[in-house]
Design an enzyme around this catalytic site. Structure first.
Site, PDB file in Angstrom:
ATOM      1  N   TYR A 296       3.564  31.402 -81.696  1.00 26.15           N
ATOM      2  CA  TYR A 296       3.278  30.288 -82.765  1.00 26.15           C
ATOM      3  C   TYR A 296       2.268  29.090 -82.148  1.00 26.15           C
ATOM      4  O   TYR A 296       1.347  28.605 -82.642  1.00 26.15           O
ATOM      5  CB  TYR A 296       4.030  29.933 -83.681  1.00 26.15           C
ATOM      6  CG  TYR A 296       4.702  30.905 -84.522  1.00 26.15           C
ATOM      7  CD1 TYR A 296       4.270  31.469 -85.946  1.00 26.15           C
ATOM      8  CD2 TYR A 296       5.684  31.824 -84.261  1.00 26.15           C
ATOM      9  CE1 TYR A 296       4.597  32.261 -86.456  1.00 26.15           C
ATOM     10  CE2 TYR A 296       6.213  32.592 -85.115  1.00 26.15           C
ATOM     11  CZ  TYR A 296       5.773  32.950 -86.080  1.00 26.15           C
ATOM     12  OH  TYR A 296       6.000  34.029 -86.834  1.00 26.15           O
TER      13      TYR A 296
ATOM     14  N   ARG B 273      12.777  22.911-103.395  1.00 33.81           N
ATOM     15  CA  ARG B 273      11.394  22.889-102.427  1.00 33.81           C
ATOM     16  C   ARG B 273      10.434  22.048-103.262  1.00 33.81           C
ATOM     17  O   ARG B 273       9.591  21.339-102.450  1.00 33.81           O
ATOM     18  CB  ARG B 273      11.210  24.330-102.222  1.00 33.81           C
ATOM     19  CG  ARG B 273       9.779  24.758-101.416  1.00 33.81           C
ATOM     20  CD  ARG B 273       9.957  24.626-100.174  1.00 33.81           C
ATOM     21  NE  ARG B 273       8.569  25.129 -99.461  1.00 33.81           N
ATOM     22  CZ  ARG B 273       7.623  24.402 -99.310  1.00 33.81           C
ATOM     23  NH1 ARG B 273       7.168  23.264-100.165  1.00 33.81           N
ATOM     24  NH2 ARG B 273       6.502  24.892 -98.730  1.00 33.81           N
TER      25      ARG B 273
ATOM     26  N   ARG C 255      17.375  35.198 -93.868  1.00 33.51           N
ATOM     27  CA  ARG C 255      16.625  34.550 -95.003  1.00 33.51           C
ATOM     28  C   ARG C 255      17.470  34.532 -96.162  1.00 33.51           C
ATOM     29  O   ARG C 255      16.592  35.129 -97.218  1.00 33.51           O
ATOM     30  CB  ARG C 255      15.141  35.208 -95.043  1.00 33.51           C
ATOM     31  CG  ARG C 255      14.350  34.921 -93.908  1.00 33.51           C
ATOM     32  CD  ARG C 255      13.556  33.345 -94.222  1.00 33.51           C
ATOM     33  NE  ARG C 255      12.750  33.189 -92.921  1.00 33.51           N
ATOM     34  CZ  ARG C 255      11.463  33.114 -93.102  1.00 33.51           C
ATOM     35  NH1 ARG C 255      10.877  33.429 -94.090  1.00 33.51           N
ATOM     36  NH2 ARG C 255      10.687  32.926 -91.936  1.00 33.51           N
TER      37      ARG C 255
ATOM     38  N   ASP D 162      13.798  25.939 -89.326  1.00 35.95           N
ATOM     39  CA  ASP D 162      12.769  26.948 -89.118  1.00 35.95           C
ATOM     40  C   ASP D 162      12.818  26.906 -87.593  1.00 35.95           C
ATOM     41  O   ASP D 162      13.216  25.905 -86.842  1.00 35.95           O
ATOM     42  CB  ASP D 162      11.722  26.706 -89.829  1.00 35.95           C
ATOM     43  CG  ASP D 162      10.770  27.736 -89.692  1.00 35.95           C
ATOM     44  OD1 ASP D 162      10.764  28.552 -90.355  1.00 35.95           O
ATOM     45  OD2 ASP D 162       9.941  27.751 -88.543  1.00 35.95           O
TER      46      ASP D 162
ATOM     47  N   ARG E 279      12.748  31.455-100.951  1.00 36.18           N
ATOM     48  CA  ARG E 279      11.935  31.591-102.178  1.00 36.18           C
ATOM     49  C   ARG E 279      12.218  32.571-103.192  1.00 36.18           C
ATOM     50  O   ARG E 279      11.784  32.517-104.220  1.00 36.18           O
ATOM     51  CB  ARG E 279      10.429  31.727-101.836  1.00 36.18           C
ATOM     52  CG  ARG E 279       9.861  30.370-101.367  1.00 36.18           C
ATOM     53  CD  ARG E 279       8.314  30.346-101.137  1.00 36.18           C
ATOM     54  NE  ARG E 279       8.315  31.154 -99.728  1.00 36.18           N
ATOM     55  CZ  ARG E 279       7.235  31.424 -98.957  1.00 36.18           C
ATOM     56  NH1 ARG E 279       5.881  30.973 -99.557  1.00 36.18           N
ATOM     57  NH2 ARG E 279       7.282  32.186 -97.699  1.00 36.18           N
TER      58      ARG E 279
HETATM   59  O1  1CP Z   1      18.265  31.525 -95.008  1.00 39.10           O
HETATM   60  C1  1CP Z   1      17.644  31.326 -94.022  1.00 39.10           C
HETATM   61  O2  1CP Z   1      17.608  32.337 -93.057  1.00 39.10           O
HETATM   62  C2  1CP Z   1      16.715  30.177 -93.891  1.00 39.10           C
HETATM   63  C3  1CP Z   1      16.665  29.583 -92.636  1.00 39.10           C
HETATM   64  C4  1CP Z   1      15.181  30.062 -91.796  1.00 39.10           C
HETATM   65  C5  1CP Z   1      15.225  30.904 -90.869  1.00 39.10           C
HETATM   66  C6  1CP Z   1      16.298  31.583 -89.794  1.00 39.10           C
HETATM   67  C7  1CP Z   1      13.915  29.915 -92.232  1.00 39.10           C
HETATM   68  C8  1CP Z   1      13.341  28.950 -93.487  1.00 39.10           C
HETATM   69  N1  1CP Z   1      12.937  30.501 -91.113  1.00 39.10           N
HETATM   70  C9  1CP Z   1      13.829  31.064 -90.342  1.00 39.10           C
HETATM   71  C10 1CP Z   1      13.430  31.676 -88.869  1.00 39.10           C
HETATM   72  C11 1CP Z   1      12.045  31.856 -88.957  1.00 39.10           C
HETATM   73  N2  1CP Z   1      10.906  31.103 -89.090  1.00 39.10           N
HETATM   74  C12 1CP Z   1      11.499  32.891 -88.207  1.00 39.10           C
HETATM   75  C13 1CP Z   1      12.341  34.064 -87.492  1.00 39.10           C
HETATM   76  C14 1CP Z   1      12.758  34.947 -88.456  1.00 39.10           C
HETATM   77  C15 1CP Z   1      11.722  35.800 -89.057  1.00 39.10           C
HETATM   78  O3  1CP Z   1      11.055  36.592 -88.261  1.00 39.10           O
HETATM   79  O4  1CP Z   1      11.708  35.703 -90.236  1.00 39.10           O
HETATM   80  C16 1CP Z   1      10.173  32.876 -88.029  1.00 39.10           C
HETATM   81  C17 1CP Z   1       9.219  33.859 -87.449  1.00 39.10           C
HETATM   82  C18 1CP Z   1       9.678  31.717 -88.633  1.00 39.10           C
HETATM   83  C19 1CP Z   1       8.345  31.153 -88.732  1.00 39.10           C
HETATM   84  C20 1CP Z   1       7.919  30.937 -90.081  1.00 39.10           C
HETATM   85  N3  1CP Z   1       8.471  30.023 -91.035  1.00 39.10           N
HETATM   86  C21 1CP Z   1       6.977  31.616 -90.866  1.00 39.10           C
HETATM   87  C22 1CP Z   1       6.025  32.447 -90.175  1.00 39.10           C
HETATM   88  C23 1CP Z   1       6.395  34.101 -90.414  1.00 39.10           C
HETATM   89  C24 1CP Z   1       5.429  35.077 -89.816  1.00 39.10           C
HETATM   90  O5  1CP Z   1       5.343  36.007 -90.472  1.00 39.10           O
HETATM   91  O6  1CP Z   1       4.722  34.815 -88.857  1.00 39.10           O
HETATM   92  C25 1CP Z   1       6.992  31.087 -92.289  1.00 39.10           C
HETATM   93  C26 1CP Z   1       6.066  31.483 -93.295  1.00 39.10           C
HETATM   94  C27 1CP Z   1       7.931  30.048 -92.139  1.00 39.10           C
HETATM   95  C28 1CP Z   1       8.377  29.141 -93.502  1.00 39.10           C
HETATM   96  C29 1CP Z   1       9.808  29.236 -93.943  1.00 39.10           C
HETATM   97  N4  1CP Z   1      10.978  29.210 -92.976  1.00 39.10           N
HETATM   98  C30 1CP Z   1      11.965  29.206 -93.918  1.00 39.10           C
HETATM   99  C31 1CP Z   1      11.377  29.587 -95.255  1.00 39.10           C
HETATM  100  C32 1CP Z   1      12.566  29.794 -96.455  1.00 39.10           C
HETATM  101  C33 1CP Z   1      10.146  29.315 -95.267  1.00 39.10           C
HETATM  102  C34 1CP Z   1       9.359  29.660 -96.241  1.00 39.10           C
HETATM  103  C35 1CP Z   1       8.528  28.399 -96.678  1.00 39.10           C
HETATM  104  C36 1CP Z   1       8.637  27.788 -98.063  1.00 39.10           C
HETATM  105  O7  1CP Z   1       9.664  27.508 -98.698  1.00 39.10           O
HETATM  106  O8  1CP Z   1       7.524  27.315 -98.374  1.00 39.10           O
END
Ligand code: 1CP
Length: 351
Positions: A152, A39, A26, A76, A30
């Site tokens: 999910y 965004r 990540r 994602d 944000r």
């Molecule tokens: O730099 C990076 O790593 C960005 C790319 C990336 C990756 C590798 C994002 C962007 N998401 C992920 C993987 C991801 N997504 C995982 C595996 C890693 C982890 O455990 O964090 C998971 C579980 C998700 C699912 C997800 N996407 C959630 C839920 C998390 C949870 O606790 O259940 C959420 C909130 C997201 C949204 C998301 N994905 C990525 C970003 C930057 C965001 C935030 C959304 C936004 O900008 O509003």
């Protein structure tokens, strides 16, 4: 063999390097003001993922700021259910919302044939990112593991107790296996398309591996991962695979022995001495600074980073966090962490 000019890829292939490769899960997101600006322009989150120019921009932002050794494709794990035709939305502050799958008919209604075409903008982004990245910065592609993505899909979003998905897996294992099989095929197709577009390593995020009891973890995490690794290898033998079975605890050992991954991502609970001793001879080790230390900053961060750097010195180590960067992390702490690690590398090679 041609010399690998990127320290991240060299470490994955077992070669010694003068500096420790650094990237952070990540690393885009944000906590960066420039991400928040893009965004806002994109509107919704999936729109950002599916607009190659914008996905390219946010992938490159942390590389410009911090000079990491690897970029990770901005996307994602939930683009896979979206590509299969399950409705996926992201609500600000609430995380993902999916139309929950509860029965066989809902699984049968998903369409593998739709996946790669629907995700074409993601592959276009990967191609564009590879073209715009500095040549000595590697590009990582990724997918969620079948189990984590299934949580999910069945829960309809994030969960605290995973009661619905676990009940499904325990009470209807044959039907649940259909979902996992579909996700295995989808993961392979999605990663192969990313590799064809130019990603040079892939990571499988199994964020919720640790919520399963031992037999279920073997069945729904280790076995599907082993099959995915085998299928990717048969086609792309030179693309390293990093597995991240978060909170797998005692199962890290079996995960490494039985899946065939080239590297393993360690969560914050895994002691470096144990990992180096038990896993370090077999795979590269990635991790595992606590993201809250990065958020806290100051001397606590520098001390913990030194401890991590020293702890993994006798292994093929890729510096990373034990989970993703937290939203309220000051970007300046990341800059200080990178400077600190570079100075440890300089001292280490002088010693
Ligand atoms: O730099 C990076 O790593 C960005 C790319 C990336 C990756 C590798 C994002 C962007 N998401 C992920 C993987 C991801 N997504 C995982 C595996 C890693 C982890 O455990 O964090 C998971 C579980 C998700 C699912 C997800 N996407 C959630 C839920 C998390 C949870 O606790 O259940 C959420 C909130 C997201 C949204 C998301 N994905 C990525 C970003 C930057 C965001 C935030 C959304 C936004 O900008 O509003």
């Amino acid at each position: 063999m041609a010399e690998i000019s990127n320290v991240f890829l060299a470490t994955l292939s077992g070669e010694p390097t003068e500096t420790t490769p650094i990237w952070l899960m990540r690393q885009a997101g944000r906590y960066l003001p420039e991400y928040r600006a893009v965004r806002k322009r994109a509107g919704d989150f999936l729109g950002l993922c599916y607009t190659p120019d914008l996905a390219t921009e946010v992938t490159l932002q942390p590389i410009r700021r911090f000079g990491f050794d690897a970029a990770i494709l901005f996307s994602d794990i939930l683009v896979v259910p979206d590509g299969l035709g399950q409705r996926v939305g992201f609500r600000t502050g609430e995380g993902p919302v999916l139309e929950a799958l509860r029965n066989e008919a809902a699984i049968d209604a998903l369409s593998f044939g739709r996946l790669v075409g629907h995700l074409a903008p993601v592959y276009r982004a990967a191609r564009q990112i590879r073209a715009e990245l500095p040549t000595d910065t590697a590009l990582i592609g990724f997918a969620g593991s079948p189990w984590t993505v299934a949580t999910y899909m069945v829960e309809g979003g994030s969960s605290k107790d995973f009661a619905k998905v676990k009940t499904f897996a325990f009470s209807e294992p044959v039907v649940f296996a259909k979902l996992i099989d579909l996700l295995e095929r989808s993961t392979v197709a999605h990663l192969e398309a990313q590799i064809a577009a130019g990603v040079q390593a892939v990571q499988l995020f199994d964020s919720w591996a640790g919520v399963l009891p031992p037999n279920a973890l073997r069945h729904w995490v280790i076995d599907p991962t082993a099959r995915i690794v085998e299928r990717l290898r048969s086609r792309y033998s030179d693309v390293p695979i990093i597995g991240f079975p978060r909170q797998a605890g005692l199962h890290y050992q079996a995960y490494v022995d039985q899946t065939g991954v080239d590297a393993v991502g360690l969560d914050t609970t895994v002691p470096s001495e144990w990992a180096v001793e038990e896993l370090g001879g077999k795979v590269a080790l990635q991790g595992n600074l606590d993201p809250a230390l990065l958020m806290a900053g100051g001397q606590a961060l520098l001390d913990a980073a030194t401890e991590t750097w020293l702890g993994f010195r006798d292994s093929q180590h890729i510096f990373n966090l034990g989970h993703g960067v937290l939203q309220h992390t000051p970007p300046d702490n990341v800059a200080k962490l990178v400077d600190h690690l570079r100075s440890l590398d300089a001292k280490g090679s002088a010693a």
